[in-house]
Scaffold this motif. Structure first.
Motif, PDB file in Angstrom:
ATOM      1  N   THR A   1       0.818  -1.221   0.000  1.00  0.00           N
ATOM      2  CA  THR A   1       0.000   0.000   0.000  1.00  0.00           C
ATOM      3  C   THR A   1       0.851   1.271   0.000  1.00  0.00           C
ATOM      4  N   LEU A   2       2.179   1.115  -0.020  1.00  0.00           N
ATOM      5  CA  LEU A   2       3.063   2.284   0.010  1.00  0.00           C
ATOM      6  C   LEU A   2       2.794   3.281  -1.118  1.00  0.00           C
ATOM      7  N   PRO A   3       2.492   2.845  -2.359  1.00  0.00           N
ATOM      8  CA  PRO A   3       2.217   3.841  -3.413  1.00  0.00           C
ATOM      9  C   PRO A   3       1.091   4.808  -3.061  1.00  0.00           C
ATOM     10  N   ILE A   4       0.007   4.307  -2.472  1.00  0.00           N
ATOM     11  CA  ILE A   4      -1.062   5.205  -2.057  1.00  0.00           C
ATOM     12  C   ILE A   4      -0.579   6.105  -0.931  1.00  0.00           C
ATOM     13  N   SER A   5       0.171   5.541  -0.005  1.00  0.00           N
ATOM     14  CA  SER A   5       0.643   6.312   1.141  1.00  0.00           C
ATOM     15  C   SER A   5       1.544   7.462   0.718  1.00  0.00           C
ATOM     16  N   VAL A   6       2.475   7.190  -0.194  1.00  0.00           N
ATOM     17  CA  VAL A   6       3.385   8.263  -0.603  1.00  0.00           C
ATOM     18  C   VAL A   6       2.669   9.270  -1.503  1.00  0.00           C
ATOM     19  N   MET A   7       1.619   8.823  -2.199  1.00  0.00           N
ATOM     20  CA  MET A   7       0.810   9.784  -2.952  1.00  0.00           C
ATOM     21  C   MET A   7       0.165  10.788  -1.994  1.00  0.00           C
ATOM     22  N   VAL A   8      -0.398  10.281  -0.919  1.00  0.00           N
ATOM     23  CA  VAL A   8      -1.019  11.155   0.075  1.00  0.00           C
ATOM     24  C   VAL A   8       0.036  12.018   0.761  1.00  0.00           C
ATOM     25  N   LEU A   9       1.211  11.416   1.040  1.00  0.00           N
ATOM     26  CA  LEU A   9       2.292  12.180   1.663  1.00  0.00           C
ATOM     27  C   LEU A   9       2.744  13.310   0.735  1.00  0.00           C
ATOM     28  N   GLY A  10       2.813  13.036  -0.566  1.00  0.00           N
ATOM     29  CA  GLY A  10       3.151  14.079  -1.524  1.00  0.00           C
ATOM     30  C   GLY A  10       2.151  15.217  -1.485  1.00  0.00           C
ATOM     31  N   THR A  11       0.874  14.861  -1.321  1.00  0.00           N
ATOM     32  CA  THR A  11      -0.152  15.900  -1.200  1.00  0.00           C
ATOM     33  C   THR A  11       0.068  16.725   0.059  1.00  0.00           C
ATOM     34  N   ALA A  12       0.387  16.051   1.157  1.00  0.00           N
ATOM     35  CA  ALA A  12       0.635  16.773   2.407  1.00  0.00           C
ATOM     36  C   ALA A  12       1.803  17.742   2.269  1.00  0.00           C
ATOM     37  N   PHE A  13       2.894  17.282   1.671  1.00  0.00           N
ATOM     38  CA  PHE A  13       4.070  18.139   1.499  1.00  0.00           C
ATOM     39  C   PHE A  13       3.809  19.264   0.495  1.00  0.00           C
TER      40      PHE A  13
ATOM     41  N   ILE B   1       1.516  23.451   1.511  1.00  0.00           N
ATOM     42  CA  ILE B   1       2.074  24.771   1.821  1.00  0.00           C
ATOM     43  C   ILE B   1       2.679  25.417   0.572  1.00  0.00           C
ATOM     44  N   PRO B   2       3.540  24.705  -0.201  1.00  0.00           N
ATOM     45  CA  PRO B   2       4.028  25.309  -1.452  1.00  0.00           C
ATOM     46  C   PRO B   2       2.907  25.705  -2.401  1.00  0.00           C
ATOM     47  N   ALA B   3       1.848  24.897  -2.465  1.00  0.00           N
ATOM     48  CA  ALA B   3       0.728  25.229  -3.347  1.00  0.00           C
ATOM     49  C   ALA B   3       0.106  26.564  -2.959  1.00  0.00           C
ATOM     50  N   GLY B   4      -0.109  26.751  -1.654  1.00  0.00           N
ATOM     51  CA  GLY B   4      -0.673  28.018  -1.193  1.00  0.00           C
ATOM     52  C   GLY B   4       0.236  29.193  -1.492  1.00  0.00           C
ATOM     53  N   MET B   5       1.541  29.017  -1.267  1.00  0.00           N
ATOM     54  CA  MET B   5       2.495  30.106  -1.501  1.00  0.00           C
ATOM     55  C   MET B   5       2.607  30.442  -2.987  1.00  0.00           C
ATOM     56  N   ILE B   6       2.652  29.412  -3.827  1.00  0.00           N
ATOM     57  CA  ILE B   6       2.780  29.642  -5.270  1.00  0.00           C
ATOM     58  C   ILE B   6       1.557  30.351  -5.824  1.00  0.00           C
ATOM     59  N   MET B   7       0.372  29.917  -5.394  1.00  0.00           N
ATOM     60  CA  MET B   7      -0.842  30.544  -5.932  1.00  0.00           C
ATOM     61  C   MET B   7      -1.063  31.933  -5.357  1.00  0.00           C
ATOM     62  N   ARG B   8      -0.586  32.150  -4.169  1.00  0.00           N
ATOM     63  CA  ARG B   8      -0.670  33.508  -3.620  1.00  0.00           C
ATOM     64  C   ARG B   8       0.234  34.452  -4.405  1.00  0.00           C
ATOM     65  N   ARG B   9       1.366  33.941  -4.892  1.00  0.00           N
ATOM     66  CA  ARG B   9       2.317  34.783  -5.623  1.00  0.00           C
ATOM     67  C   ARG B   9       1.964  34.909  -7.106  1.00  0.00           C
TER      68      ARG B   9
ATOM     69  N   LEU C   1       4.976  12.183  -6.700  1.00  0.00           N
ATOM     70  CA  LEU C   1       4.908  13.358  -7.567  1.00  0.00           C
ATOM     71  C   LEU C   1       3.458  13.667  -7.942  1.00  0.00           C
ATOM     72  N   GLY C   2       2.688  12.617  -8.230  1.00  0.00           N
ATOM     73  CA  GLY C   2       1.269  12.817  -8.514  1.00  0.00           C
ATOM     74  C   GLY C   2       0.527  13.378  -7.311  1.00  0.00           C
ATOM     75  N   GLY C   3       0.915  12.940  -6.114  1.00  0.00           N
ATOM     76  CA  GLY C   3       0.303  13.481  -4.903  1.00  0.00           C
ATOM     77  C   GLY C   3       0.621  14.950  -4.704  1.00  0.00           C
ATOM     78  N   PHE C   4       1.873  15.336  -5.026  1.00  0.00           N
ATOM     79  CA  PHE C   4       2.255  16.746  -4.926  1.00  0.00           C
ATOM     80  C   PHE C   4       1.378  17.583  -5.854  1.00  0.00           C
ATOM     81  N   ALA C   5       1.154  17.084  -7.079  1.00  0.00           N
ATOM     82  CA  ALA C   5       0.253  17.775  -7.996  1.00  0.00           C
ATOM     83  C   ALA C   5      -1.164  17.822  -7.433  1.00  0.00           C
ATOM     84  N   GLY C   6      -1.537  16.747  -6.727  1.00  0.00           N
ATOM     85  CA  GLY C   6      -2.867  16.688  -6.127  1.00  0.00           C
ATOM     86  C   GLY C   6      -3.093  17.745  -5.065  1.00  0.00           C
ATOM     87  N   ALA C   7      -2.022  18.228  -4.433  1.00  0.00           N
ATOM     88  CA  ALA C   7      -2.166  19.296  -3.437  1.00  0.00           C
ATOM     89  C   ALA C   7      -2.761  20.545  -4.071  1.00  0.00           C
TER      90      ALA C   7
END
Length: 407
Positions: A56-68, A71-79, A118-124
């Motif tokens: 189940t690690l692929p799902i877990s790291v996808m979610v972890l990517g979203t968590a990480f 904050i960058p997503a908020g900062m990038i879209m604010r800028r 990486l897909g999870g990061f995009a999911g953020a």
């Protein structure tokens, strides 16, 4: 310079247009998540030779990517603005699909996990769709705008699993390699749609307003605490049970297609009610809808504990999706009442960081719990958290009524 009133930023016609675009983008982006949900544990199980608990690690790291990524997503879209952030995330989604397909071809588990991360990061960034839809909406339309975007997940619930079924044997005997190429193609279409998004920059504020209140002050509001807790539990409990379900189904003698169709019904249940969840929130109130969602999560576990036939799994998955929809959308609507326009990007990002941090923990623990203690334990763990959140909701309602009475 005088501050512009937040009211000048409200345009429900524009909000409706954006909500529709974001709903279709959600359908395509959300399909990527449902593809990983349906196939990630199976791909991991096939690649791993020794420790199958890591399947189940692929799902877990996808979610972890979203968590990480929150904050960058908020900062990038604010800028740079919402559209630039969302389109950049679609490019990451394309890269994720291509990398995952390569990993499957090469039978490389760590590379596959990296692609899912990486897909999870995009999911953020995609998690911000619901907030973006509310950016230009009036207070009355905000719950509906959020629901419209979440309704795009109905199509995701069909597109994702059907993509799996249609493409899993495209490069046989290498299963699922074609599925992740198709995922990259869906992200390309989403990129085109997002190019038409139009969300004005937030109104220019006076120097005194620009910074907003301290984050600690916002986060210690009782309504923020309860909204965040209910959002966390709704999503984390859903992830805990959903992540383990495909492996549990295979372990009980059901097929990969049964598991994919089960995830399809689950995702449809997650997003289907969004067509009317906003109206229900307007009629019955946010707190009642969240409470119903939590009760449905408990009902999911009750059904799952009664048997291991395909009907038990599918019924439990449907209840799990319904519970997530009411609980998470209701909690999101509650959260929008806790911040001012100039505070929204930071507060939304922090909230999503908390949500997906706990979701990642639930996802990580799901496979190990299933492997060590069994399907029953995974479901029993739902009940104490549901009771806790229902207690917090009751406390909030009583406290706010008391405050109004004594005011």
């Amino acid at each position: 310079m005088n501050a512009v009133s937040p009211d000048s930023f409200v345009d429900d016609r524009l909000a409706k247009r954006n909500a529709l675009l974001l709903a279709f983008a959600q359908a395509l982006g959300g399909a990527a998540a449902s593809i990983v949900m349906a196939t990630g544990p199976l791909v991991g199980y096939m690649m791993l030779e020794d420790d199958k608990s890591l399947a189940t690690l692929p799902i877990s790291v996808m979610v972890l990517g979203t968590a990480f990524g929150t904050i960058p997503a908020g900062m990038i879209m604010r800028r740079f603005g919402r559209r630039a952030g969302f389109m950049g995330a679609s490019l990451l989604g394309i890269s994720s699909g291509l990398l995952a397909s390569l990993a499957v071809f090469q039978d490389h588990f760590l590379l596959f996990a990296l692609a899912c991360c990486l897909g999870g990061f995009a999911g953020a960034f995609m998690q911000q769709y619901r907030f973006a839809a509310a950016d230009t909406a009036s207070d009355a339309f905000k719950p509906k705008a959020i629901s419209w975007v979440m309704a795009g997940g109905v199509l995701a619930g069909v597109i994702g699993p059907q993509t799996v079924i249609a493409t899993k044997d495209m490069f046989a005997p290498v299963l699922f390699a074609g599925t992740y190429l198709a995922q990259a193609g869906l992200a390309v279409v989403a990129l085109v749609l997002l190019a038409f998004l139009k969300i004005p920059k937030p109104p220019r504020l006076s120097h005194a307003q620009a910074g907003g209140r301290p984050l600690s002050r916002i986060m210690t509001q009782p309504r923020f605490i309860v909204a965040a807790a209910c959002g966390i539990c709704s999503f984390a409990l859903m992830s805990l049970v959903m992540t383990a379900t495909p492996l549990a189904m295979i372990g009980c003698g059901l097929s990969e297609t049964d598991a994919a169709l089960g995830i399809q019904w689950h995702v449809l249940a997650m997003f289907g009610p969004s067509f009317f969840t906003g109206n229900l929130i307007g009629r019955f109130g946010k707190e009642r809808i969240v409470a119903i969602g939590l009760a449905l999560l408990a009902a999911c576990s009750i059904v799952a504990l009664t048997g291991i036939e395909i009907t038990h799994f599918w019924t439990a998955l449907v209840l799990l999706g319904l519970g997530w929809n009411f609980g998470f959308i209701g909690a999101t609507a509650m959260l929008t009442e806790t911040y001012r326009p100039e505070e929204r990007n930071l507060v939304q990002a922090v909230n999503d960081f908390l949500v997906f941090g706990f979701v990642a923990a639930a996802s990580f623990s799901s496979g190990a719990l299933l492997n060590l203690f069994g399907w029953g334990t995974v479901n029993v763990l739902v009940f104490p958290f549901v009771v806790l959140c229902l207690g917090l909701l009751g406390w909030l309602v009583v406290a706010e009524k008391k405050a109004v009475t004594t005011a």
